[in-house]
Design a protein around this motif. Structure first.
Motif, PDB file in Angstrom:
ATOM      1  N   MET A   1     -31.749  16.628  11.542  1.00  0.00           N
ATOM      2  CA  MET A   1     -32.090  16.406  12.946  1.00  0.00           C
ATOM      3  C   MET A   1     -30.799  15.998  13.617  1.00  0.00           C
ATOM      4  O   MET A   1     -30.479  16.346  14.617  1.00  0.00           O
ATOM      5  N   LEU A   2     -29.905  15.431  12.879  1.00  0.00           N
ATOM      6  CA  LEU A   2     -28.781  15.405  13.524  1.00  0.00           C
ATOM      7  C   LEU A   2     -27.860  16.582  13.691  1.00  0.00           C
ATOM      8  O   LEU A   2     -27.121  16.689  14.787  1.00  0.00           O
ATOM      9  N   ARG A   3     -28.137  17.547  12.910  1.00  0.00           N
ATOM     10  CA  ARG A   3     -27.642  18.839  13.412  1.00  0.00           C
ATOM     11  C   ARG A   3     -28.071  19.327  14.670  1.00  0.00           C
ATOM     12  O   ARG A   3     -27.285  19.777  15.293  1.00  0.00           O
ATOM     13  N   TRP A   4     -29.104  19.341  14.891  1.00  0.00           N
ATOM     14  CA  TRP A   4     -30.085  19.776  16.028  1.00  0.00           C
ATOM     15  C   TRP A   4     -29.100  18.825  17.387  1.00  0.00           C
ATOM     16  O   TRP A   4     -28.824  19.755  18.396  1.00  0.00           O
ATOM     17  N   ALA A   5     -29.124  17.653  17.035  1.00  0.00           N
ATOM     18  CA  ALA A   5     -28.410  16.652  18.082  1.00  0.00           C
ATOM     19  C   ALA A   5     -27.353  17.255  18.577  1.00  0.00           C
ATOM     20  O   ALA A   5     -26.681  17.471  19.610  1.00  0.00           O
ATOM     21  N   ILE A   6     -26.401  17.531  17.385  1.00  0.00           N
ATOM     22  CA  ILE A   6     -24.909  18.027  17.530  1.00  0.00           C
ATOM     23  C   ILE A   6     -24.947  19.424  18.158  1.00  0.00           C
ATOM     24  O   ILE A   6     -24.104  19.746  19.123  1.00  0.00           O
ATOM     25  N   ILE A   7     -25.797  20.236  17.884  1.00  0.00           N
ATOM     26  CA  ILE A   7     -25.619  21.433  18.502  1.00  0.00           C
ATOM     27  C   ILE A   7     -26.076  21.591  20.024  1.00  0.00           C
ATOM     28  O   ILE A   7     -25.488  21.957  20.782  1.00  0.00           O
ATOM     29  N   LEU A  34     -32.844  13.562  20.482  1.00  0.00           N
ATOM     30  CA  LEU A  34     -32.911  13.873  18.944  1.00  0.00           C
ATOM     31  C   LEU A  34     -31.865  12.942  18.124  1.00  0.00           C
ATOM     32  O   LEU A  34     -32.243  12.479  17.240  1.00  0.00           O
ATOM     33  N   PHE A  35     -30.896  12.343  19.121  1.00  0.00           N
ATOM     34  CA  PHE A  35     -29.879  11.433  18.254  1.00  0.00           C
ATOM     35  C   PHE A  35     -30.867   9.905  18.087  1.00  0.00           C
ATOM     36  O   PHE A  35     -30.576   9.586  16.753  1.00  0.00           O
ATOM     37  N   PHE A  36     -31.481   9.730  19.049  1.00  0.00           N
ATOM     38  CA  PHE A  36     -31.757   8.416  18.921  1.00  0.00           C
ATOM     39  C   PHE A  36     -33.231   8.348  17.876  1.00  0.00           C
ATOM     40  O   PHE A  36     -33.598   7.569  17.144  1.00  0.00           O
ATOM     41  N   VAL A  37     -33.887   9.727  17.785  1.00  0.00           N
ATOM     42  CA  VAL A  37     -35.070   9.827  16.811  1.00  0.00           C
ATOM     43  C   VAL A  37     -34.551   9.817  15.564  1.00  0.00           C
ATOM     44  O   VAL A  37     -34.802   9.223  14.617  1.00  0.00           O
ATOM     45  N   PHE A  38     -33.229  10.539  15.311  1.00  0.00           N
ATOM     46  CA  PHE A  38     -32.534  10.449  13.943  1.00  0.00           C
ATOM     47  C   PHE A  38     -32.122   9.031  13.587  1.00  0.00           C
ATOM     48  O   PHE A  38     -32.399   8.736  12.345  1.00  0.00           O
ATOM     49  N   LEU A  39     -31.605   8.349  14.473  1.00  0.00           N
ATOM     50  CA  LEU A  39     -31.264   6.849  14.068  1.00  0.00           C
ATOM     51  C   LEU A  39     -32.381   6.000  13.569  1.00  0.00           C
ATOM     52  O   LEU A  39     -32.458   5.298  12.634  1.00  0.00           O
ATOM     53  N   VAL A  40     -33.653   6.246  14.257  1.00  0.00           N
ATOM     54  CA  VAL A  40     -34.692   5.437  13.891  1.00  0.00           C
ATOM     55  C   VAL A  40     -35.236   5.828  12.636  1.00  0.00           C
ATOM     56  O   VAL A  40     -35.504   5.077  11.838  1.00  0.00           O
ATOM     57  N   LEU A  41     -35.277   7.018  12.286  1.00  0.00           N
ATOM     58  CA  LEU A  41     -35.738   7.647  11.155  1.00  0.00           C
ATOM     59  C   LEU A  41     -34.863   7.078   9.880  1.00  0.00           C
ATOM     60  O   LEU A  41     -35.316   7.041   8.888  1.00  0.00           O
TER      61      LEU A  41
END
Length: 54
Positions: A1-7, A34-41
């Motif tokens: 998911m972090l990859r998608w946020a960076i993309i 996406l970045f905040f969802v990544f952080l929560v997960l």
């Protein structure tokens, strides 16, 4: 998911360079979500991963 946020962040930067305002806002918004969802997960996985079964 972090990859998608960076993309999506890279898409937003490239679109900003070329002057596409609407695309910049949409891509930056998606990247932020996406970045905040990544952080929560990530935090949830850290909390649940540290539990040990007796």
């Amino acid at each position: 998911m972090l990859r998608w946020a960076i993309i999506f962040l890279i898409i937003a930067i490239v679109a900003a360079i070329f002057g596409f305002g609407g695309i910049v806002g949409a891509a930056a918004g998606i990247a932020k979500i996406l970045f905040f969802v990544f952080l929560v997960l990530f935090v949830i996985s850290l909390i649940t991963g540290r539990r040990t079964t007796p």
